[in-house]
Structure formats: structure tokens, C-alpha cells
Design an enzyme around this catalytic site. Structure first.
Site, PDB file in Angstrom:
ATOM      1  N   GLN A 107      -6.983  15.558   2.923  1.00  0.00           N
ATOM      2  CA  GLN A 107      -6.343  14.718   1.913  1.00  0.00           C
ATOM      3  C   GLN A 107      -7.197  14.543   0.654  1.00  0.00           C
ATOM      4  O   GLN A 107      -8.390  14.252   0.745  1.00  0.00           O
ATOM      5  CB  GLN A 107      -6.071  13.339   2.504  1.00  0.00           C
ATOM      6  CG  GLN A 107      -5.413  12.385   1.514  1.00  0.00           C
ATOM      7  CD  GLN A 107      -5.003  11.095   2.190  1.00  0.00           C
ATOM      8  OE1 GLN A 107      -5.828  10.224   2.442  1.00  0.00           O
ATOM      9  NE2 GLN A 107      -3.743  10.978   2.510  1.00  0.00           N
TER      10      GLN A 107
ATOM     11  N   GLU B 269      -6.280   2.321  -3.372  1.00  0.00           N
ATOM     12  CA  GLU B 269      -4.839   2.305  -3.533  1.00  0.00           C
ATOM     13  C   GLU B 269      -4.339   0.877  -3.707  1.00  0.00           C
ATOM     14  O   GLU B 269      -3.265   0.638  -4.233  1.00  0.00           O
ATOM     15  CB  GLU B 269      -4.224   2.914  -2.264  1.00  0.00           C
ATOM     16  CG  GLU B 269      -2.843   3.438  -2.414  1.00  0.00           C
ATOM     17  CD  GLU B 269      -2.516   4.380  -1.255  1.00  0.00           C
ATOM     18  OE1 GLU B 269      -3.027   5.508  -1.264  1.00  0.00           O
ATOM     19  OE2 GLU B 269      -1.778   3.983  -0.356  1.00  0.00           O
TER      20      GLU B 269
ATOM     21  N   ARG C 210      -2.291  11.492   5.652  1.00  0.00           N
ATOM     22  CA  ARG C 210      -2.475  10.149   6.163  1.00  0.00           C
ATOM     23  C   ARG C 210      -2.031   9.108   5.139  1.00  0.00           C
ATOM     24  O   ARG C 210      -2.264   9.277   3.944  1.00  0.00           O
ATOM     25  CB  ARG C 210      -3.951   9.924   6.487  1.00  0.00           C
ATOM     26  CG  ARG C 210      -4.287   8.508   6.879  1.00  0.00           C
ATOM     27  CD  ARG C 210      -5.719   8.342   7.282  1.00  0.00           C
ATOM     28  NE  ARG C 210      -6.664   8.426   6.179  1.00  0.00           N
ATOM     29  CZ  ARG C 210      -6.859   7.472   5.270  1.00  0.00           C
ATOM     30  NH1 ARG C 210      -6.123   6.372   5.287  1.00  0.00           N
ATOM     31  NH2 ARG C 210      -7.772   7.624   4.323  1.00  0.00           N
TER      32      ARG C 210
ATOM     33  N   LEU D 135     -14.229   6.289  -5.014  1.00  0.00           N
ATOM     34  CA  LEU D 135     -12.858   5.885  -4.758  1.00  0.00           C
ATOM     35  C   LEU D 135     -12.464   4.599  -5.486  1.00  0.00           C
ATOM     36  O   LEU D 135     -13.207   3.623  -5.492  1.00  0.00           O
ATOM     37  CB  LEU D 135     -12.676   5.672  -3.255  1.00  0.00           C
ATOM     38  CG  LEU D 135     -11.219   5.579  -2.827  1.00  0.00           C
ATOM     39  CD1 LEU D 135     -10.536   6.914  -3.001  1.00  0.00           C
ATOM     40  CD2 LEU D 135     -11.134   5.126  -1.386  1.00  0.00           C
TER      41      LEU D 135
ATOM     42  N   PHE E 250       0.848  -1.182   0.000  1.00  0.00           N
ATOM     43  CA  PHE E 250       0.000   0.000   0.000  1.00  0.00           C
ATOM     44  C   PHE E 250       0.884   1.232   0.000  1.00  0.00           C
ATOM     45  O   PHE E 250       2.048   1.169   0.417  1.00  0.00           O
ATOM     46  CB  PHE E 250      -0.904  -0.006   1.242  1.00  0.00           C
ATOM     47  CG  PHE E 250      -2.354   0.146   0.907  1.00  0.00           C
ATOM     48  CD1 PHE E 250      -3.060  -0.922   0.390  1.00  0.00           C
ATOM     49  CD2 PHE E 250      -3.009   1.359   1.080  1.00  0.00           C
ATOM     50  CE1 PHE E 250      -4.407  -0.784   0.064  1.00  0.00           C
ATOM     51  CE2 PHE E 250      -4.343   1.500   0.763  1.00  0.00           C
ATOM     52  CZ  PHE E 250      -5.044   0.432   0.255  1.00  0.00           C
TER      53      PHE E 250
ATOM     54  N   ARG F 279      -0.062   9.684  -0.553  1.00  0.00           N
ATOM     55  CA  ARG F 279      -1.159  10.196  -1.374  1.00  0.00           C
ATOM     56  C   ARG F 279      -0.991  11.655  -1.779  1.00  0.00           C
ATOM     57  O   ARG F 279      -1.332  12.032  -2.893  1.00  0.00           O
ATOM     58  CB  ARG F 279      -2.475  10.023  -0.614  1.00  0.00           C
ATOM     59  CG  ARG F 279      -2.894   8.583  -0.584  1.00  0.00           C
ATOM     60  CD  ARG F 279      -4.120   8.389   0.251  1.00  0.00           C
ATOM     61  NE  ARG F 279      -4.490   6.971   0.231  1.00  0.00           N
ATOM     62  CZ  ARG F 279      -5.413   6.441   1.007  1.00  0.00           C
ATOM     63  NH1 ARG F 279      -6.065   7.200   1.884  1.00  0.00           N
ATOM     64  NH2 ARG F 279      -5.694   5.157   0.918  1.00  0.00           N
TER      65      ARG F 279
END
Lengths: 336, 606, 249
Positions: B237, B252, B406, B249, B117, B283
Site C-alpha cells: 500500500q 488519514e 488495507r 505520514l 476514516f 487508500r
């Protein structure tokens, strides 16, 4: 009652796939067959208990109203059988569900394929009958003859409700125990419906084939006509003699037709009334009283039919009975 | 007005709220969970890719490495004690989730399967590591379901479709909340010894967002209106890979499994911006890189989106190039990224197995929020003074384990770790603490505000005000920011706020499920949240993490390695002027750095 | 494109005690817009009193199940181009309508709770303090049923449920499936008792309305079938052949 109304209207409005229509047809055909079953078993038992009445019943069966009904009955049985097989298949092989839609189409198709020649043969019997310029019972007479069932139905319903009320008073709050008990019996009935359907299938098709296709209901009272499956001839031309010929036939000391009819009777009554219980309890979930009454009604119905049916199968049909049949026949024919 | 008394009141039934409810109830507290949605509708359920924990089920991994990645990913603004707690307790928390029945995917040994990730590395940034524990690509859904189920088992009392609209304070102590029962329009008073806010974020401030319609910043706005500070509100973010146009979304995890971002020339541009871990940079870095590509006209067909490619032939080519032996095929994608396939096929008419997915950055997650300490206790000033009886956890809280940005998977870690700590803390607290009664006129103020909205008949419809606010915030307080733009955006939002107060008009005057009324009230929360976001962003004159200033391009550790606290001095619940004041005295906790120099701020390269 | 909307309205507070149809027209609709967005346009531009539940708008929260053009679906998962220029929207069936699209979900959730939808294994935890072991193959047995978002689209598409609100319904059975076939769970006995009761799994008549109604693509009728076999056998062991688990594409 509202739940029944909603189900009917919304089944028409909800755009479910073919499965929904198959289900509706399965229910309707099942209900139709159960209704006929009640009339038929009671009527047939008259051959033993009240031969004169039996002649009248068969005369009713030969009326146009019942002829139409007979076509419906055969269609209902064939569809119900095939669609039942589909349900049994997918209940035991749920992972093959992707084929269910195709299967439902095949069921419809197979029903049509089977019904086409069957209806042709049956229609042949109808034509033969009307060519012989028969005496047909008028509609009012036919309806009057069926009217006697109405008080019976009402009595059964009232009895069921009373039993249910008493049950409620006695049982009070024993819901949980009833639920576990219910759990075991529901499991049994689920399996029974599926296994019994497989046993019923050859029996009922055999019965329909012999009594409705190979020979029509009209041939039962044809004087000098073969009694199908016995090699005998119906000398008197009464329905009572027809029944007597079949039931008294011994093959190797066994009354084969009595055995056959007993198996059919037991399985179909259990299957049919349990199916009826499913339907009735579906629409009475809001009222414990009516729900229990539904169960009692089905039990009463099943027990009554079994008692009458088994009683008749164990009974004897002798010369006196046939004479009573002949007398009744004459009375019928003398009527305007 | 009906009053309910409980030991603990949990506001919000997402992962953090349910975790807190579960542990508080296991600790013997009588717990009520109040949620404006049915608990399983909470947005935790939309979290896709995984939950990070250094289990090391595939390769060596350590919590310290997770800490390092988190501190670095947060651009050194994260409070390091909170990060330590996060990474250490993540391991336990994930194991506990498994013991509660969460259906994780498995390794060939039957252990919890982990995937790569963004920003997660081994050995202090050396290479990408498999740390994200996953259940296909619906990990959040499984966490939410599992926690709800365990709460039911523990007989937690749920008040579903009750929307909390005010905090109850009496003599400086939090003593519950006022809620509206949506089905009847009635106000209910929940009186509790401990109140925990876990109300989630406010992505609906922006136009393109991955957030649910329900994420309207209610919790943050309620506390702001009660005079409590909000921390680090400038850090919001933008997730790099929202589905183009919709913002839905795309996890990721797609890049974790080998997917790559491509510009119009088919170039894997992240190789230029983050040479080591490329598409798996954190990110903020990836979102900025995408914007820079778009600005240079490298969007697909010159448009404002790029491609995300997970087709096996593409992925395998890059895997081969990188000298890796792993290969993927269509079955693998179908199994591990089912949700992604479904979303793309449904909404974009794109089959990711056949063609690349169109993506653009989408407003995703609030790093800032209600300031708390590591026990989920709400603090009210830069010194860390605790407000008795008030707790917060999850996205709405800012324990500052995320700092300025984050890392992927850490939101789920945050809510299970700090939700759990909050729940345990509450269980201890309520054993001793007295039940403070609510103030006499508990619901009067908020009731008046609702009557104002209910009977409003001005010309400004909530839908229009909201759309304009979202547009302004997207344009001016988005990925790239400047003083001039933000001033313009802020003025516009303030004007919309005036119209909301003076010229609002709604249609529905009813009591039963008056969603018109509730949406308008939520719009008020959004406007307040937007204003404090813009004000906080204007004040921070540096670029750090998700806060990227075109007029202050560099990070400024000398002046800005501090948290911001913003609060309203206005007296009264909803006032013309918010009378905001900002304070930058809250230092960053640097306890890890004190033990290990590798945690010291340095330039962030991936 | 232009859309004509026919919406089933019901608002007991507005002086009309009966449901009625109301028509709206929307201009300049993009074919890729979700039905939910169109409902929002009606609400935000034309009539704020229109009430419906919604949250995530991307098919994961399960708030906005409704009957669209006669069939259950999530409003956020159907696009304008999928439903054509005439859209008819009604609340889901079998649950009491409170206002417009909003129905009383409580009976539905009561059935969910009835099947004891929580993981049970009170045996000792692994001594090493780590996770319980499970093979991926075992996990895959429940992959499909863990997908359920409790939107009620399946249960309210079921004629048995319309008839009989006491029937636990497809969604609750799918949720039970998720635990019955979880190799780590030990709570089968209690669950099988509930499911075997007269209003349990047996009320399913294998009608198959639920499977196409599921917005998550769960093989609902299959799951029910497997639960029936498990109840019949008194155990969930060996009911599902792992080789028959679908690949999800």
C-alpha cells in the site's frame, strides 16, 4: 567524586538556559553562606565562653580578607534569598513555568538593584575605617586564627565516616524500611526548606541590615560608638561589650535580641545544613558509606552549632568578660 | 553460544508482538520478547489516526458494516473468515485496551471518542461513519506504550536490542530462533516451544516511505530463506498523504476530520473519483487519483505534489456545502491533530493552520507476508497446512484480512486482534507441547553469512546498493505497474543482489554495536523482499486494490480471485539464485459472501 | 550548503580507549535535511563505523537523542538550517557511553520501571462490558505526559541526574505523572512511595533544563512540580487545575 567532576565540567559545557546558571549560583551561594555560618556561630559563642578569643575573631573580621568575604557574603545571601523565592514560587505554581526564565532574569536584576546601594553603604564603612588609620591584623595572623577550624572540620568528617560505617554494620540490609522512612522525612524537609526560607528572609535581611549595612563590622569595636539597636554606648570599645549590650537589652522583660538571634540561628542552621546535605548526597550516590557520612556530617555540624549557639545565647556576659575583652584587645594592639 | 529456553518466543515488540506476549503470559506461558529495538521504539508507535471498532459511540455502527468495508476496501481478495474475526473481535479488543488504561479521547458521555476514516461507512457503503477510536493523533503510540507497560507488569522477559537473524527448525517443527545481541555481537540461541514472528513490514524497499529505518523485512526474508512461502507479496500500500519529499505520514484522520485534497486549481478532485465519500475513499483509490492528477500536470505549480488542506475556513466551507452542521476551529485542530501540526512545522516549515500541506503518496504498508490462519499459526501451503510451533501476527503476517488493500485503522485492529489470538493460542499450545531441541549446528549457517559481511572488502557500499534498489522499486514497482517496467526493475534489483553477494564492502569489523554490519545484513533482507515483491507483482496480470497494472487495467475475478504464494527452493541460507516458485492455488475464503450476497465481488465505487 | 561536522567518537574495540573528536565535511546539504540524514550521509558515504541509534526518523520512536551543538535533541527533529553550518554532535550525558552516540540505556529504563509505569485498577469492570467512563477534561490532565517517548533527552539534560544516577529523573517522573493523574488509575499509593523516596522526585532542583530538552514539547518541569505537590499531599486529587491545561499550539 567523578560525578562531581562531570557535573562541574558538563554544567559548563551543556548549553542549558538561565535556569542552569541560577541553579549553579544558588548552590555556590548556599555553600558559601553555610561556611561563613559555621565560623560566625562558633566565633560568636566565644563572646560567652572565651571572650579573649572573640576579640581576636572580630579583629580578623576587620581584616581585608574578611572585608572582601563580607561583600561576597552579602551578595550570596541576597541572591540566594531572591532565587529561593523564585524556586518556591514555581514549586507551588508549576503551571506558570513559562515565566521562569523571566523570573530568573528578574532575580538577577533585583539582586543587583539591592546590592548597589548596600555595597555603597558598606564601602562607606570601609573607607571610614581605613581613614581612621586603624591597626589591621596581618593576613598571616588572620589565617592562623582560622587554622584552628581545620582540625575541627577534619574531626567532624572522620567522625561522620566512622558513624556511617557503624551504621552500615548495624543496619545491614534494611534498605526498604529506610526508604519509606526516608520518604516521610524527605517530604518534611522539602516543605521545611520552603517554609523556613520565608521566615528566614526578614530575619536575615534584618540581621544583615543592622550588622553590616547600618553599621559596619568595624563599628563593633569603636570606643564610644552606639551599639546599634540598643540606645547604649560601647564604653570599652570591645566586641564583648557590644554583644553584652545587645543581648542584655530587655524590652518588656524580654531579651529581644537573644530571641531574635535564636530564631535566626535555629532556622538558618536547619536550612543551611539540610541544604548542605542535599548537595553532599547528590555527589555521593555511588557510595552508601560516603552518602550516610554526608548525612552524619550535616547532623554533627547542625548539632554542634546549635549547642554552641544556644549555649551562648543562654549564657551571661558580665563585667569580667568585658575585662577579658579589654585585656585581649590590648594584647592584640601590642602585637607587632 | 548462550542458549535460552522459554515456552514462547516473540520476535518483535510492536503492537502484535506485545499483544501476543501479554496474552501468552497471562495464559501462564513463560514468554521472552526479542526485539532489535527497545520495545517503545517499534513502529506501531508511529500509527496516528485511530483503531477501527464498531462501538457506535456517536452513531449506529455494526461489525458487519466494518466487515463489508474491509472486504470492499480489500478489493474482495480478503479472506472473509479473517475479516469476520477482525471486525467482531475489534470491539472486544478495543474495550480491553481501554481497560488496560489506554487514554482514549472521550465523547461528551465519557465514552471512547471515534472519528471518520477512509473507507469506513455505515449500512454497507451508505455514508462515512465514525468508527476510528483515537487518542489525539497518536493512537499507535498509546497502544504501544500501554501494551509494553502491561507486559512489564506481567513480568514478560524482554531481550532488547537482540536482532533475530534465523529461524530454528528441527524435524519440521519450529523450535526458536537465533539472535545477535547488538551490544556484544554475540549469537544467542532462543529455544522455544512456540515462536511468533511479529517483525513488521518492509517499507524501506521503496524510496519514499513512511516506514522507519528498521522496517527491512527481516522476518519475511528469514522465513523465505528457510523455504517457507510468502503470501500476496505484490500487494503493497502507498498511503496517499506522505509529507512531500520526506514521506513522513500525515494521518488519514486529517481527512477524517474534514480535510480535503486540492490540485493546483484548488479543485477538490476526489469529488470526481469518489463521488460519495470523496477524500475518504480507500487508500489505493486516493493514491491512484493523486498520481493521475499529477500525470495531468495538476500538481501544485506543475510539480509532483498536491495540497492537503485542513484550514478551518476551507473545511467549514465544504462542511456547509455538504449540509453538515459540524464546524471546526483552530483549537479543535490543535487538540486532535497535534502530531500533524508538529510534523508539518518541523519538517516542511508549513503551519497547517495557515497554509495547506504539500503531500505525495508514500510507501506505507504490506498487505502480504507470512501466511497464517486466523489463529496466527503459520501455514506452509495452499491447503492451509500448519507448521507446528510457528506463529506470526501484525504487518509481517498475512492472515489476509486486508486483501489487496488495507483500510485505514485496520492495521492497528489487525495487530491487536491477531496478536491476541496468537498469544492465547500459544498459551494453550505450550501447555501440552514438548520443547523440541534446536538442531546441533544451530547458528553455523547464519554465523557464516555474518562473517562474510563483516569481512567484506568489495567496492559496493551498502548505502549505495540500498539507494539504487529503493529508486528502482519506486519507479517500477510503485503505485502504477507494467510488465515492461517491472521486468526492468526486477533485473536491476537482481543485479544489485549479485553485487551484494559478490562485491560488498563495509568498514566496521567490530563486535560491539556494529551497525554497519547489521545494516548490510538488513539490506540483504530488503533485496530478497524486493525480488519476491516484483516477481509476485509480475505474475499477477490484473489490477486489484493496491496492485495497479497499466497493461491489465481491470480486475479479473474469473482468473485472479486467488492468493499468491511465493517460495524459494534454494538450499542454503543465502544463495546466488533464489529459485523462486509461485503458486496461485490458495483460494480466497468467501464465507461471508455465502451468507450475504452483499459481500460478493462487484465494482468498487466510493 | 556545506556542513562541517564535529563528532565525538568512542570505540573501545578500535584500539583507542579514550573518546576523541573527529571532523567530517559534507557538501551540497539541503537546509531542510535532518541532522539524522547528515549522520547517515557520513556513515554511508565516509565512515561506516560511525554508530548511532535511529529508527523512525520522524520524532516518534525516541531512538536518536544526542547532544547537538551542546544541547539535547533528537537528530531527526533538527534540520540543517536550525543548527547552522557547524554541527557538533556528542552522546547524551549521565549514561555510560558504549560506542560513539550509543549509551547504556539500562539505568534509564530501570528508573522508568521503578515508578511502576503501568495502569492499575483492580476494581470491577463496568457491568455492561464496555469501557470505563472518563471525561475529556480528566483525560486532558494527562494529555501532555502521555506524549513521552522515553528518548531520555530530559533526564540526561538534568544536572541532578549527571550528579546522581540514582535519581529517578524527569522521564520516569513524567511517566508516573501519566498514571497519577489518570482519573481511572488506582495505583497512586505505591507510586507516591517510590517518588517520595530520597532519590525520588525531591532530587529535582527546579533547574528547568528538562523542559526545553523535550523533543515532544512536554511541560516536563511542570509535570515534576505537580508530582511533587501530589507526593507532598499524599494524593493526586485536586493538584492540577483543568483551566491551566495548555492548548497545543
Amino acid at each position: 567524586m567523578t560525578s562531581l567532576v562531570i557535573t562541574v565540567t558538563e554544567t559548563l559545557r551543556y548549553r542549558g538556559a538561565i535556569g542552569q546558571w541560577s541553579w549553579a549560583l544558588h548552590r555556590l551561594s548556599g555553600l558559601g553562606v553555610v561556611l561563613f555560618l559555621v565560623l560566625h556561630v562558633i566565633d560568636t559563642s566565644w563572646a560567652v565562653f572565651w571572650p579573649g578569643l572573640y576579640e581576636e575573631a572580630i579583629a580578623s573580621y576587620q581584616s581585608p580578607l574578611f572585608t572582601i568575604g563580607e561583600f561576597g557574603l552579602v551578595a550570596a545571601v541576597v541572591y540566594h534569598a531572591f532565587n529561593g523565592l523564585r524556586i518556591v514560587f514555581f514549586d507551588y505554581k508549576p503551571h506558570l513555568w513559562r515565566h521562569q526564565q523571566r523570573a530568573a532574569q528578574i532575580v538577577l536584576l533585583a539582586t543587583l538593584v539591592v546590592l548597589a546601594p548596600v555595597f555603597l553603604l558598606m564601602f562607606g564603612h570601609v573607607l571610614d575605617f581605613y581613614r581612621s588609620a586603624p591597626q589591621v591584623l596581618p593576613l598571616t595572623e588572620v589565617l592562623r586564627a582560622q587554622l584552628v577550624f581545620l582540625p575541627g572540620f577534619i574531626a567532624a568528617i572522620v567522625a561522620a565516616v566512622i558513624l556511617s560505617g557503624l551504621h552500615g554494620l548495624v543496619a545491614g540490609g534494611g534498605e526498604a524500611a529506610a526508604s519509606v522512612q526516608g520518604s516521610r522525612s524527605e517530604r518534611f524537609w522539602w516543605s521545611f526548606m520552603r517554609v523556613s526560607s520565608l521566615l528566614i528572609l526578614p530575619l536575615v535581611f534584618g540581621h544583615l541590615g543592622v550588622m553590616h549595612v547600618l553599621q559596619g563590622v568595624f563599628d563593633i569595636t569603636a570606643q564610644g560608638h552606639d551599639v546599634v539597636g540598643t540606645g547604649l554606648v560601647n564604653e570599652s570599645g570591645t566586641a564583648v561589650e557590644f554583644v553584652a549590650a545587645r543581648w542584655n537589652l530587655l524590652v518588656g522583660g524580654v531579651a529581644v535580641w537573644r530571641v531574635y538571634d535564636f530564631a535566626l540561628l535555629a532556622l538558618v542552621v536547619a536550612h543551611g545544613f539540610n541544604g548542605l546535605r542535599y548537595v553532599l548526597t547528590d555527589y555521593t550516590s555511588h557510595s552508601p558509606l560516603l552518602r550516610r557520612a554526608s548525612v552524619y556530617l550535616c547532623m554533627l555540624g547542625a548539632v554542634t552549632l546549635l549547642l554552641l549557639g544556644v549555649g551562648a545565647l543562654l549564657g551571661t556576659i558580665d563585667e569580667t568578660a568585658i575585662e577579658m575583652g579589654v585585656a585581649a584587645m590590648e594584647r592584640l594592639h601590642a602585637a607587632p | 553460544m548462550q542458549t535460552h529456553q522459554f515456552d514462547a518466543l516473540i520476535v518483535g515488540a510492536g503492537g502484535a508482538g506485545l499483544m501476543a506476549a501479554l496474552y501468552a503470559s497471562q495464559g501462564g506461558a513463560k514468554v521472552a520478547v526479542v526485539s532489535k529495538l527497545y520495545p517503545t521504539r517499534s513502529h506501531t508507535g508511529a500509527a496516528l489516526g485511530g483503531i477501527g471498532a464498531a462501538l457506535g459511540n456517536h452513531e449506529e455502527d455494526r461489525p458487519e458494516w466494518h466487515m463489508y468495508d474491509t472486504v470492499k476496501g480489500g478489493d474482495y481478495l480478503a479472506d472473509q473468515e479473517a475479516v469476520r474475526v477482525l471486525a467482531e473481535e475489534a470491539v472486544d479488543a478495543v474495550i480491553e485496551l481501554e481497560h488496560m488504561g489506554l487514554p482514549f479521547d472521550r465523547t461528551s458521555e465519557g465514552r471512547i471518542s471515534q472519528r471518520r476514516f477512509g473507507g469506513h461507512t455505515s449500512n454497507f457503503g451508505e455514508k462515512a461513519v465514525r468508527r476510528a477510536c483515537h487518542s489525539a493523533d497518536r493512537t499507535g503510540h498509546m497502544i504501544l506504550q500501554t501494551l509494553y507497560q502491561q507486559c512489564l507488569r506481567n513480568e514478560v522477559r524482554f531481550f532488547d536490542e537482540y536482532q533475530v537473524v534465523d529461524l530454528l527448525l528441527n524435524q519440521g517443527v519450529a523450535c526458536g530462533a537465533v539472535a545477535i545481541q547488538l551490544g556484544s555481537g554475540e549469537f544467542h540461541c532462543f529455544n522455544a516451544k512456540a515462536t511468533l514472528f511479529a517483525t513488521g513490514g518492509w517499507g524501506r524497499v521503496w524510496q519514499v516511505t513512511s516506514n522507519a529505518h528498521s522496517l527491512t523485512g527481516d522476518g519475511a526474508a528469514i522465513l523465505l530463506r528457510r523455504g517457507l512461502p510468502l503470501e500476496d507479496m505484490e500487494f503493497y500500500q502507498f498511503h496517499p498523504t506522505g509529507l512531500y519529499g520526506l514521506g513522513v505520514l500525515l494521518t488519514e484522520g486529517i481527512r477524517g476530520e474534514g480535510g480535503v485534497l486540492l490540485n493546483r486549481h484548488g479543485e477538490r478532485f476526489m469529488e470526481r473519483y469518489a463521488p460519495t465519500i470523496k477524500d475518504l475513499a480507500s487508500r489505493d483509490v486516493v493514491s491512484r487519483s493523486i498520481y493521475l492528477e499529477l500525470r495531468e500536470g495538476k500538481g501544485i505549480g506543475g510539480s509532483d505534489y498536491l495540497h492537503l488542506d485542513i484550514r478551518p475556513e476551507t473545511v467549514n466551507r465544504y462542511l456547509a456545502e455538504a449540509g453538515e452542521t459540524r464546524r471546526i476551529d483552530e483549537d479543535f485542530i490543535a487538540r486532535n491533530l497535534a502530531e500533524t501540526l508538529e510534523v508539518c512545522r518541523t519538517y516542511a516549515g508549513v503551519d497547517p493552520l495557515q497554509e495547506p500541506m504539500p503531500v505525495q503518496p508514500t510507501a506505507h504498508y504490506a498487505m502480504g507476508g507470512i501466511p497464517t490462519n486466523v489463529n496466527a499459526e503459520v501455514i506452509v501451503d495452499a491447503s492451509g497446512k500448519v507448521l507446528q510451533g510457528l506463529y506470526s501476527a501484525g504487518e509481517v503476517a498475512c492472515v489476509s484480512c486486508h486483501g489487496a488493500n488495507r483500510l485505514g485503522t485496520n492495521s492497528l485492529v489487525d495487530l491487536v486482534v491477531f496478536g491476541r489470538r496468537g498469544g492465547k493460542r500459544i498459551a494453550n499450545f505450550v501447555r501440552e507441547a514438548p520443547l523440541v531441541p534446536p538442531p546441533m549446528d544451530a547458528a553455523e549457517e547464519v554465523r557464516a553469512e555474518f562473517e562474510r559481511i563483516r569481512n567484506s572488502s568489495g567496492k559496493s557500499r551498502p548505502g549505495e546498493l540500498r539507494a539504487r534498489m529503493q529508486d528502482e522499486m519506486m519507479t517500477h514497482v510503485g503505485v502504477f505497474r507494467s510488465a515492461e517496467g517491472m521486468r526492468q526493475g526486477l533485473d536491476a534489483v537482481l543485479e544489485l543482489r549479485q553485487r551484494f553477494l559478490q562485491d560488498l564492502g563495509i568498514d566496521d569489523r567490530g563486535q560491539v554495536f556494529n551497525t554497519d554490519l547489521m545494516e548490510a545484513w538488513e539490506l540483504g533482507c530488503l533485496l530478497d523482499t524486493a525480488v519476491v515483491t516484483a516477481e509476485s507483482a509480475l505474475a499477477r496480470e490484473e489490477s486489484r486494490g493496491a496492485h495497479s497494472r497499466e497493461d491489465f487495467r481491470e480486475r479479473d475475478d474469473a482468473n485472479w480471485l486467488v492468493h499468491s504464494l511465493i517460495s524459494s527452493q534454494a538450499s542454503g541460507l543465502v544463495t546466488e539464485q533464489l529459485e523462486l516458485s509461485l503458486n496461485h492455488d490458495k483460494p480466497v475464503d468467501r464465507s461471508l459472501e455465502a451468507e450475504d450476497a452483499r459481500f460478493a465481488p462487484k465494482e468498487r465505487v466510493y | 550548503m556545506d556542513i562541517s561536522f564535529r563528532i565525538r567518537r568512542y570505540n573501545p574495540e578500535a584500539g583507542r580507549s579514550k573518546p576523541y573528536w573527529q571532523e567530517f565535511t559534507l557538501n551540497d546539504v539541503e537546509p531542510t535535511q535532518r541532522v539524522l540524514e547528515l549522520l547517515h550521509r557520513v556513515k554511508w558515504e565516509q565512515d561506516g563505523t560511525l554508530a548511532f541509534r535511529r529508527s523512525c526518523s520522524s520524532g516518534i520512536c525516541g531512538s536518536d537523542a544526542m547532544r547537538i551543538n551542546g544541547r539535547n535533541a533528537l537528530a531527526c527533529k533538527l534540520l540543517a538550517r536550525d543548527v547552522g553550518p557547524k554541527i557538533q554532535v556528542e552522546p547524551i550525558l549521565g549514561l555510560r557511553v558504549i560506542k560513539d552516540m550509543i549509551v547504556d540505556m539500562e539505568p534509564f529504563l530501570a528508573h522508568y520501571r521503578q515508578v511502576l509505569p503501568w495502569f492499575v485498577n483492580d476494581g470491577p469492570l463496568p457491568a455492561d462490558g464496555r469501557e470505563r467512563l472518563q471525561t475529556q477534561q480528566d483525560k486532558d490532565l494527562i494529555n501532555d505526559s502521555t506524549n513521552c517517548i522515553l528518548c531520555a533527552a530530559c533526564t540526561t539534560s538534568c544536572p541532578s541526574f549527571w550528579a546522581n544516577g540514582e535519581y529517578v529523573g524527569p522521564a520516569a517522573i513524567v511517566q508516573a505523572h501519566r498514571f497519577l493523574f489518570d482519573s481511572r488509575d488506582t495505583g497512586d499509593d505505591a507510586r507516591l512511595d517510590v517518588l517520595g523516596a530520597p532519590d525520588g522526585v525531591w532530587r529535582c532542583r527546579t533547574i528547568f533544563n528538562c523542559t526545553p530538552a523535550c523533543p515532544r514539547g512536554i511541560e516536563v518541569t511542570r509535570a515534576i512540580g505537580e508530582v511533587k505537590l501530589a507526593v507532598n499531599k499524599g494524593s493526586s486529587a485536586g493538584i492540577i487545575d483543568p483551566a491551566t491545561i495548555k492548548q497545543q499550539h
